[in-house]
Scaffold this motif. Structure first.
Motif, PDB file in Angstrom:
ATOM      1  N   ASP A   1       0.735  -1.283  -0.093  1.00 44.18           N
ATOM      2  CA  ASP A   1       0.034  -0.004   0.182  1.00 44.18           C
ATOM      3  C   ASP A   1       0.873   1.113   0.069  1.00 44.18           C
ATOM      4  O   ASP A   1       1.823   1.631   0.834  1.00 44.18           O
ATOM      5  CB  ASP A   1      -0.762   0.096   1.162  1.00 44.18           C
TER       6      ASP A   1
ATOM      7  N   GLU B   1       0.771   5.124  -0.224  1.00 41.43           N
ATOM      8  CA  GLU B   1      -0.281   6.164  -0.050  1.00 41.43           C
ATOM      9  C   GLU B   1      -1.860   5.540  -0.521  1.00 41.43           C
ATOM     10  O   GLU B   1      -2.026   4.728   0.225  1.00 41.43           O
ATOM     11  CB  GLU B   1       0.170   7.159  -1.015  1.00 41.43           C
ATOM     12  N   ASP B   2      -2.497   5.928  -1.413  1.00 40.06           N
ATOM     13  CA  ASP B   2      -3.569   5.659  -1.773  1.00 40.06           C
ATOM     14  C   ASP B   2      -3.536   4.576  -2.911  1.00 40.06           C
ATOM     15  O   ASP B   2      -4.515   4.475  -3.675  1.00 40.06           O
ATOM     16  CB  ASP B   2      -4.669   6.710  -2.194  1.00 40.06           C
ATOM     17  N   GLU B   3      -2.545   4.118  -3.252  1.00 44.40           N
ATOM     18  CA  GLU B   3      -2.348   3.038  -4.335  1.00 44.40           C
ATOM     19  C   GLU B   3      -1.816   1.949  -3.947  1.00 44.40           C
ATOM     20  O   GLU B   3      -1.016   1.898  -3.102  1.00 44.40           O
ATOM     21  CB  GLU B   3      -1.541   3.736  -5.668  1.00 44.40           C
TER      22      GLU B   3
END
Length: 341
Positions: free
Chosen positions: A251, A253-255
């Motif tokens: 994971d 950050e948001d990706e």
């Protein structure tokens, strides 16, 4: 210490041991020996060697003589007679209307007995057939029911690998093969892909079982948490067993990001190596129950896409049941019925 030589009576057949006495023999030579079913013509496998007397099943029978040109000619004539015997026996089977498939005929070297090998779904009452055959051949008759693996060993053929079948070329004895071996090697549990020409699970699954068990024990399982050498934590996405490489999902950050690592560059809780013996059978039963439980859960889902998943699960269940039936039939047939001199 006692001197022995190995002798084989059919192509890729079981090796039996005899006392060579004072004869000088080498691999490939033919010898005449006495067996439980009479005098036989066999081929020497390997050279004369000495072993501890405790390792030899007593009494150790001796070689009668090294085969002469006359013996070679007689063995050749027997092979020709077997072809004729096969035709006669098939005619008699048709005459008596017996539901059996004749596979092979075999004369003992001294012509004291003719053996007919056949396959059938159940037990066959062939008493009248034996009487009929005895009146034709004027010698002892033996009809022996064999399994489909033995049938394939006799007839031979080409495997899906493009090579001559192992059982017909070099495999002297059949080893038990299980669905567990296919799972360990991450193979598709599709019966058409992991069954051989005989319709049973492929013998070659056994060849690499120990290697895959060892390599899998060094790898994390899919979905396990792992830590890289620099402290990053991720989840295993997939593994390459033979290359010992692991794809890890991070994971960031948001990706989501996937990276591939050598297994030596990861830290994780190692898997326990599969135990042999009784515990292995218990694990096998647990795995079967687990597979059925998971498939029943999927089957219970309904509506739209979930309903289609249920149909796919039914197909998988059917394939698993077919494989289990193959495995059960293989156990029921037991040892080879070809070599029992």
């Amino acid at each position: 210490m006692v001197k022995i030589i190995g002798v084989r009576f059919r192509n890729a057949g079981k090796v039996y041991y005899f006392d060579p006495k004072n004869y000088t023999v080498k691999s490939g030579d033919h010898v005449i020996v006495e067996t439980a079913r009479g005098v036989e013509y066999g081929t020497v496998i390997g050279s004369v060697r000495e072993v501890d007397e405790k390792l030899v099943v007593q009494p150790l029978k001796s070689v009668i003589r090294v085969a002469t040109e006359e013996d070679d000619a007689k063995a050749k004539r027997n092979r020709e007679k077997e072809k004729d015997a096969l035709k006669v026996c098939q005619e008699k089977i048709n005459k008596h209307g017996l539901d059996m498939k004749l596979v092979d005929a075999e004369y003992t070297f001294d012509n004291n007995k003719v053996l007919f090998y056949f396959t059938a779904d159940g037990r066959i009452d062939f008493r009248e057939l034996v009487k009929d055959l005895a009146s034709v051949f004027k010698t002892r008759i033996e009809l022996r029911q064999i399994g489909v693996r033995d049938e394939t060993k006799i007839l031979g053929g080409i495997g899906i690998c493009g090579r001559v079948l192992c059982c017909n070329s070099y495999l002297s004895e059949f080893a038990p093969v299980s669905i567990k071996m296919a799972k360990e090697q991450n193979l598709s549990l599709n019966p058409t892909k992991i069954s051989g020409a005989c319709g049973r699970l492929m013998c070659c699954l056994k060849n690499e079982e120990d290697t895959y068990e060892y390599l899998n024990s060094r790898l994390p399982g899919i979905g396990d948490s792992v830590t890289t050498l620099d402290g990053q934590k991720g989840v295993v996405s997939s593994v390459n067993v033979l290359r010992q490489r692991v794809k890890v999902l991070f994971d960031v950050e948001d990706e989501k990001e996937i990276q591939e690592f050598d297994v030596a560059d990861l830290k994780f809780k190692p898997r326990k190596r599969k135990e042999k013996g009784k515990n292995k059978e218990k694990e096998k039963e647990k795995d079967k129950e687990k597979d059925k439980g998971e498939k029943n859960k999927e089957k219970g889902k309904g509506g739209g896409k979930e309903a289609r998943k249920g149909n796919a699960s039914d197909e998988e269940m059917k394939e698993l049941e077919e494989l289990e039936e193959m495995e059960a039939l293989d156990k029921k047939e037991g040892k080879s019925k070809l070599d029992d001199e």
